[in-house]
Design an enzyme around this catalytic site. Structure first.
Site, PDB file in Angstrom:
ATOM      1  N   THR A  39     -19.580  29.958  44.815  1.00 35.86           N
ATOM      2  CA  THR A  39     -18.973  29.562  46.090  1.00 35.86           C
ATOM      3  C   THR A  39     -17.690  30.356  46.344  1.00 35.86           C
ATOM      4  OG1 THR A  39     -17.967  27.773  44.838  1.00 35.86           O
ATOM      5  CG2 THR A  39     -19.827  27.180  46.218  1.00 35.86           C
ATOM      6  N   GLY A 125     -18.233  38.143  26.527  1.00 38.15           N
ATOM      7  CA  GLY A 125     -19.497  38.120  27.261  1.00 38.15           C
ATOM      8  C   GLY A 125     -20.181  36.767  27.225  1.00 38.15           C
ATOM      9  N   GLY A 127     -19.543  34.044  29.181  1.00 43.96           N
ATOM     10  CA  GLY A 127     -19.498  33.229  30.395  1.00 43.96           C
ATOM     11  C   GLY A 127     -18.267  32.338  30.475  1.00 43.96           C
ATOM     12  N   SER A 129     -15.255  33.726  30.797  1.00 42.98           N
ATOM     13  CA  SER A 129     -14.266  34.617  31.410  1.00 42.98           C
ATOM     14  C   SER A 129     -13.304  35.237  30.412  1.00 42.98           C
ATOM     15  CB  SER A 129     -13.460  33.885  32.485  1.00 42.98           C
ATOM     16  OG  SER A 129     -14.295  33.599  33.547  1.00 42.98           O
ATOM     17  N   SER A 131     -13.144  38.245  30.093  1.00 46.30           N
ATOM     18  CA  SER A 131     -12.583  39.418  30.782  1.00 46.30           C
ATOM     19  C   SER A 131     -11.414  39.036  31.691  1.00 46.30           C
ATOM     20  CB  SER A 131     -13.647  40.211  31.533  1.00 46.30           C
ATOM     21  OG  SER A 131     -14.537  39.356  32.164  1.00 46.30           O
ATOM     22  N   GLU A 164     -11.350  44.488  38.917  1.00 50.71           N
ATOM     23  CA  GLU A 164     -12.815  44.421  38.721  1.00 50.71           C
ATOM     24  C   GLU A 164     -13.546  45.102  39.866  1.00 50.71           C
ATOM     25  OE1 GLU A 164     -15.154  41.736  36.878  1.00 50.71           O
ATOM     26  OE2 GLU A 164     -13.563  40.705  35.782  1.00 50.71           O
ATOM     27  N   ASP A 176     -12.105  33.151  38.376  1.00 48.39           N
ATOM     28  CA  ASP A 176     -11.815  33.315  36.954  1.00 48.39           C
ATOM     29  C   ASP A 176     -10.358  33.700  36.734  1.00 48.39           C
ATOM     30  OD1 ASP A 176     -14.498  32.920  36.924  1.00 48.39           O
ATOM     31  OD2 ASP A 176     -15.024  34.986  36.406  1.00 48.39           O
TER      32      ASP A 176
END
Ligand code: GLA
Length: 395
Positions: A39, A125, A127, A129, A131, A164, A176
Site C-alpha cells: 500500500t 534478505g 524480509g 528490511s 537493507s 534504492e 521500510d
C-alpha cells in the site's frame, strides 16, 4: 549507552582499521510490518514496527575521500572513492551504502571519507528490511561524520528510499526506511504514506499475554525486485483507468472500497482488477486494524491479518508455497490469533500474533511441517519492538 557488544565491536574495528582517534557509534533497526502490504507506494496506510534486530556501525572519519567498509559476518573489506561514487552499483555488499552516500551528496549533505565496521543482526534478505537498516544507519552515520547535527528522521528515510530507486533500481515505497528511522520502542507506526503524517500506536501485547512471532522461510529470493516493479506498474495502469471516473484521486490510497466496487468493472483486465482490489481492500484493513486495536480487540486484529494474507496470496499474487505453508500451519494451532506474510513477499517472513502459551506449540508444529513439506528449516523469532535509528555516542 555502550553495551558489551559495542565494546567487542570496538576491538574488532581497531583490529581491522588500526587505532587512531575517537570512534562514533550508530544503530538503526529492521522492521516487521503488522499489516498494510503493497500500500505504501500507492499512497495508502501501513502499520509497521521497528525491531530490536538492527545494523550497528562503528565509524571514524578519514582525511581523504576513501570509504572502507567491512561487515562482521562477511570478513571482506570493501573500498571505494567518493569521487567515483557511481562505480559501486554492482558490489554484492556495499552498494546500498554508496547509493546512500551519493543521495546524501545530491541532497546537499557534506560527505567524507571514513572507515566503517558494520554489524547486522537483522537476517540478510529475510524480509525484515535488513537493507533499510543498512541504508538508514549509513545515512545517519555519514550525515553525522560530515558535520550535520540536526538530523531529521523523515529526511533520512527519504534518502534511503531514493538510494534504492536511483542506485539499486528498486522502486520501493517509504515504509521500510521510515520504520527504521522513526520507530519507537513498544509502538507501531500508523503511517499515511501519501502525506507522511503518522501516529505512534502503543502495542503492549504482553499485557494481553500475546507475542509477535516472526517466522523466516529462509527462501532465497531471486526475481523479487523485478516482480516488485511489475506490481507497481500494474497499480499505475489500474489507477489510470479509475481516474477517468474518480478524477480527484491522485493515488489508489485516495479511493475508498465503496468507490472501487462501484467502478471495478471498468477495469477490463482481470489481473489488474485483482491487483487494485488488493491494494484498496488492504488499505481499508489497516484503518480498521488501528480502530480495533484501540479498543483492545486483538481477535479482530488477528482476523484482519488473516484476510490480508489471503488477499496478498490470491489477488496480489506475491506469496509463495513457503509463506503459505507457514501461514496454514499457524492457522491450525489454537491460540494463534492471526498470521500473514510480511514485506514484499516471494519469500521472506510471516508475522503471527500468538498467545504466550501457544508459542512453543506453533514453533514445534509449524517447524516440523515446514521441514517435511519444503525440505529445509524455517527460523522463528519472538520479536520485540525497538527504537528507530540514532547516533549512540562516541567511544
Ligand atoms: C518492500 C518495500 C516496501 C513495501 C513492501 C510491501 O518491503 O521496500 O516499500 O512496498 O515491500 O508492502
Amino acid at each position: 549507552m555502550m553495551d558489551e557488544k559495542i565494546l567487542g565491536l570496538k576491538e574488532r574495528f581497531i583490529k581491522e582499521f588500526g587505532e587512531r582517534g575517537e570512534l562514533y557509534v550508530f544503530r538503526s533497526p529492521g522492521r516487521v510490518n503488522l499489516i498494510g502490504e503493497h500500500t505504501d507506494y500507492n499512497g495508502g496506510y501501513v502499520f509497521p514496527a521497528a525491531l530490536t534486530m538492527a545494523t550497528t556501525i562503528i565509524a571514524r572519519p578519514r582525511e581523504d575521500s576513501i570509504v572502507r567498509m567491512m561487515a562482521t559476518d562477511l570478513g571482506e573489506m570493501v573500498e571505494g572513492d567518493l569521487n567515483t561514487i557511481d562505480e559501486y552499483k554492482d558490489l554484492k555488499w556495499g552498494n546500498y551504502q554508496f547509493g546512500v552516500f551519493k543521495e546524501l551528496r545530491d541532497n546537499g549533505y557534506n560527505i567524507v571519507g571514513a572507515d566503517m565496521l558494520y554489524d547486522d543482526t537483522t537476517p540478510h534478505g529475510g524480509g525484515l528490511s535488513s537493507s533499510a537498516a543498512i541504508e538508514v544507519a549509513s545515512a545517519i552515520a555519514m550525515a553525522y561524520l560530515g558535520g550535520r547535527r540536526d538530523i531529521d528522521g523523515i529526511e533520512i528515510a527519504k534518502i534511503g528510499q531514493m538510494a534504492e530507486h536511483h542506485y539499486i533500481g528498486v522502486n520501493c515505497g517509504i515504509m521500510d526506511q521510515f520504520s527504521s528511522a522513526m520507530g519507537k520502542e513498544n509502538h507501531a507506526i500508523f503511517l499515511n504514506c501519501k502525506t507522511l503524517e503518522y501516529e505512534l500506536v502503543p502495542v503492549e501485547l504482553s499485557k494481553h499475554g500475546i507475542k509477535i512471532v516472526v517466522s523466516n522461510t529462509n527462501k532465497k529470493r531471486s526475481l523479487a525486485s523485478s516482480k516488485y516493479n511489475e506490481r507497481r506498474s500494474e497499480c499505475e495502469a489500474g489507477l489510470k483507468i479509475l481516474q477517468k471516473y474518480i478524477p480527484d484521486a491522485d493515488c489508489l490510497g485516495d479511493i475508498s472500497l465503496d468507490e472501487f466496487e462501484k467502478y471495478e468493472d471498468k477495469i477490463e483486465d482481470e489481473v489488474i482488477r485483482r491487483r487494485i482490489r488488493h491494494v484498496i481492500s488492504e488499505d481499508d484493513r489497516v484503518k480498521r486494524s488501528v480502530e480495533v486495536l484501540n479498543k483492545g480487540d486483538l481477535e479482530a486484529f488477528g482476523r484482519l491479518m488473516n484476510a490480508s494474507h489471503d488477499s496478498l496470496r490470491d489477488d496480489y499474487e506475491v506469496s509463495c508455497a513457503e509463506l503459505d505453508t507457514l501461514v496454514e500451519e499457524a492457522r491450525k494451532v489454537d491460540g494463534v490469533l492471526g498470521s500473514r506474510m510480511s514485506g514484499a513477499g516471494f519469500g521472506g517472513c510471516t508475522v503471527s500474533l500468538i498467545k504466550d502459551e501457544s508459542v512453543d506449540k506453533y514453533i514445534k508444529q509449524a517447524g516440523a511441517a515446514y521441514r517435511e513439506k519444503i525440505g529445509y528449516d524455517a527460523d522463528f523469532y519472538i520479536s520485540e519492538i525497538g527504537d528507530g535509528g540514532k547516533f549512540l555516542g562516541k567511544i
